[in-house]
Design a protein around this motif. Sequence first.
Motif, short mmCIF file in Angstrom:
data_model
loop_
_atom_site.label_atom_id
_atom_site.label_comp_id
_atom_site.label_asym_id
_atom_site.label_seq_id
_atom_site.Cartn_x
_atom_site.Cartn_y
_atom_site.Cartn_z
N VAL A 61 17.88 93.36 33.93
CA VAL A 61 18.70 93.01 34.97
C VAL A 61 20.02 92.48 34.80
CG1 VAL A 61 19.10 92.09 37.43
CG2 VAL A 61 16.73 92.71 36.51
N GLY A 62 21.29 92.95 35.44
CA GLY A 62 22.53 92.27 35.08
C GLY A 62 22.50 90.85 35.30
N GLU A 63 23.33 90.32 34.54
CA GLU A 63 23.27 88.91 34.55
C GLU A 63 23.62 88.20 36.10
OE1 GLU A 63 26.14 87.27 31.79
OE2 GLU A 63 25.02 88.06 30.09
N HIS A 64 24.36 88.89 36.73
CA HIS A 64 25.08 88.33 38.11
C HIS A 64 23.77 88.49 39.07
CE1 HIS A 64 29.07 87.73 36.91
NE2 HIS A 64 29.18 89.15 36.53
N TRP A 65 22.65 89.14 38.80
CA TRP A 65 21.94 89.45 39.86
C TRP A 65 20.29 88.87 39.71
CZ3 TRP A 65 24.83 90.55 43.47
CH2 TRP A 65 26.08 91.25 43.25
N LEU B 246 23.67 99.58 35.59
CA LEU B 246 22.09 99.27 35.62
C LEU B 246 21.49 98.65 36.87
CD1 LEU B 246 22.83 97.15 32.11
CD2 LEU B 246 22.05 99.54 32.37
N ASP B 247 21.84 99.06 38.05
CA ASP B 247 21.27 98.46 38.97
C ASP B 247 19.85 99.02 39.43
OD1 ASP B 247 23.84 97.46 39.78
OD2 ASP B 247 24.13 98.60 41.52
N VAL B 248 19.59 100.19 38.62
CA VAL B 248 18.18 100.56 38.95
C VAL B 248 17.20 99.50 38.24
CG1 VAL B 248 18.14 101.82 36.81
CG2 VAL B 248 16.69 102.56 38.73
N PHE B 249 17.66 98.85 37.43
CA PHE B 249 16.43 97.63 36.73
C PHE B 249 16.41 96.42 37.98
CE2 PHE B 249 18.17 99.80 32.90
CZ PHE B 249 17.14 100.37 32.30
N SER B 250 17.42 96.44 38.55
CA SER B 250 17.35 95.41 39.66
C SER B 250 16.28 95.98 40.52
CB SER B 250 18.60 95.14 40.33
OG SER B 250 19.68 94.32 39.48
N TYR B 251 16.39 97.14 40.95
CA TYR B 251 15.36 97.84 41.80
C TYR B 251 14.10 97.57 41.21
CZ TYR B 251 19.56 100.52 43.81
OH TYR B 251 20.53 101.10 44.08
N LEU B 252 13.85 97.79 40.11
CA LEU B 252 12.76 97.67 39.33
C LEU B 252 12.07 96.16 39.66
CD1 LEU B 252 12.95 99.61 36.25
CD2 LEU B 252 11.75 100.55 38.31
N VAL C 151 10.41 103.20 31.80
CA VAL C 151 10.85 104.59 31.83
C VAL C 151 10.45 105.27 33.03
CG1 VAL C 151 10.69 106.79 30.57
CG2 VAL C 151 11.16 104.64 29.58
N VAL C 152 8.97 105.03 33.39
CA VAL C 152 8.32 105.65 34.56
C VAL C 152 8.98 105.22 35.86
CG1 VAL C 152 6.13 106.02 35.88
CG2 VAL C 152 6.13 106.07 33.19
N GLY C 153 9.44 103.81 35.75
CA GLY C 153 10.09 103.33 36.95
C GLY C 153 11.42 103.92 37.46
N VAL C 154 12.09 104.07 36.30
CA VAL C 154 13.36 104.98 36.52
C VAL C 154 13.26 106.34 36.90
CG1 VAL C 154 15.21 105.87 35.10
CG2 VAL C 154 14.75 103.23 34.92
N LEU C 155 12.25 107.00 36.52
CA LEU C 155 12.24 108.46 36.83
C LEU C 155 11.66 108.43 38.12
CD1 LEU C 155 10.35 109.85 33.68
CD2 LEU C 155 12.73 110.35 34.49
N LEU C 156 11.00 107.56 38.74
CA LEU C 156 10.30 107.62 40.15
C LEU C 156 11.64 107.22 41.15
CD1 LEU C 156 6.99 105.82 39.77
CD2 LEU C 156 7.29 108.58 40.23
N HIS C 157 12.20 106.41 40.73
CA HIS C 157 13.51 106.04 41.40
C HIS C 157 14.61 107.14 41.36
CE1 HIS C 157 13.13 101.89 43.13
NE2 HIS C 157 12.68 101.41 41.93
N ARG C 158 14.61 107.84 40.44
CA ARG C 158 15.57 109.07 40.43
C ARG C 158 14.78 110.05 41.28
NH1 ARG C 158 17.31 109.97 34.66
NH2 ARG C 158 19.08 108.54 35.23
#
Length: 496
Positions: free
Chosen positions: A146-150, A109-115, A177-184
Amino acid sequence: MSLSAVDRLPLTPSAVGRPTRSAPDRFRWTGFGAVVVLTVAAWVGVVASGAAVVPLAAGVAGAGVLVVAWALLGRVVLSGRPRPSTRWLRRTLALWCAPLLVAPPLFSLDVFSYLAQGEVAARGLDPNTTGPATGLGAASEVVGRVGEHWRDTPSPYGPLFGAVERVVAQVSGGQPVVGVLLHRLVEVLGLLLVVWAVPRLAAVAGASRRVALWLGVLNPLVLWHLVAGVHNDSLMLGLMLAGTVVALEALRERVDGWPFALGVVLIALGAQVKLPALVALAVVGTALARRRGGSVGDFLLAGTGMVLAFGAVSAATSLATGLGFGWVRALGTSGLVNSWMAPTNWFGFLTGGVGALFGADTTQTMIGVGKVLGYALAVAGIAVVLHRQWRGRLDAVSSLGMVMALVVVLGPVVQPWYLLWAVVPLAASGLPRHAWARLAGLVAVFAVLVPPLAGNFSGRVGQLVAGYAIGIVLVGAAYLVLRPEKTAPERTRTLV
């Protein structure tokens, strides 16, 4: 091993099972079907909130069957006939990647940390000093993913990736959803650089381009973690490897001007995504020293040039992005969580467990000691590898793979996708065939080490075990169907 040597590997039925002429296409389409199953299972898991056994089992089966198809394809690439062309391998990569482009984040789930970090930067704060919970509020919907640790740790990434995160946050308008697609999309662009660079690295090393593409680019860790998992390691690797190719080709062609400088800049930019790319400058600098004569003075001069170049690119990137130099202080963020995969932490876990029997809490202290020892061993090991390269006993591509392997194995954190830092350049080096096989085995193991449906399975261990058990049975059945049939032994043939 040279390319000509690879093309003359002995072929015996007992070694490779005499795959039929249609085997490559069979493995290709089996792999595609497995990826489709994994993608569908992931979306079903999202609807079921990741709690159902069936989507988990289907995801494990899809991931496992892809690993089997990739491994059997490797037998064809290494020893069979017809041997797929590099164009065929690239098309297979595109085919296997296609379903994953529309999959939810898998394996991590690291991409949600990026967002979240991008949103912090978009609000004018420094993501390298301000964690998501602090910058956005603990009740923020973005922070909740975001993951609990981060959730309240600053970003450990460089200013170049910080700028990418900020742009994605601004363009997506907070839509996940848009954010994940852009990072991908960004990571796919990084992967395209890797695909461009790997065959050229193999040519520099005199290795097989087909093996380099199969083992270095088509492997499951690339699919799972660079495409499906949306990790920024793809962008780091793309810039680092492209820069290494440009620099080494410039030295080989005795062009020491702007092409070489461009390669150095690309590597330095890769380090502005994630710092480990920096070691490629040491390899390129050593190659430059050999090109200039190989004296101690040449080595020191080249090393000084690499340091100055990195400093200049770092300063320019930090100032141009407006994110400043906070990333320097945040480099140790990823080590805040004790990684159970990191060998340097095992010493602390072991001694801490023994100490706990006597009422002593020494785990964290001993983990700290292990990390220091790991850093020391990594520096010493890198020095040995660079010395061998400097003296001409090791080519630059092999040197890059080995120093990256030392960085991974002796670092404070190990994740499955970190293996790609070493696997990709090693796949393009002149390794003997048995080393390729061992490297492929390591990739296969780490490709199934993490559950494909990303999330927290604490409290649901029974479901995790059941999902894996069903998935493994399905993978075993698929292998029995796919494995090549063996025929009666015959005289050893040599491919020409």
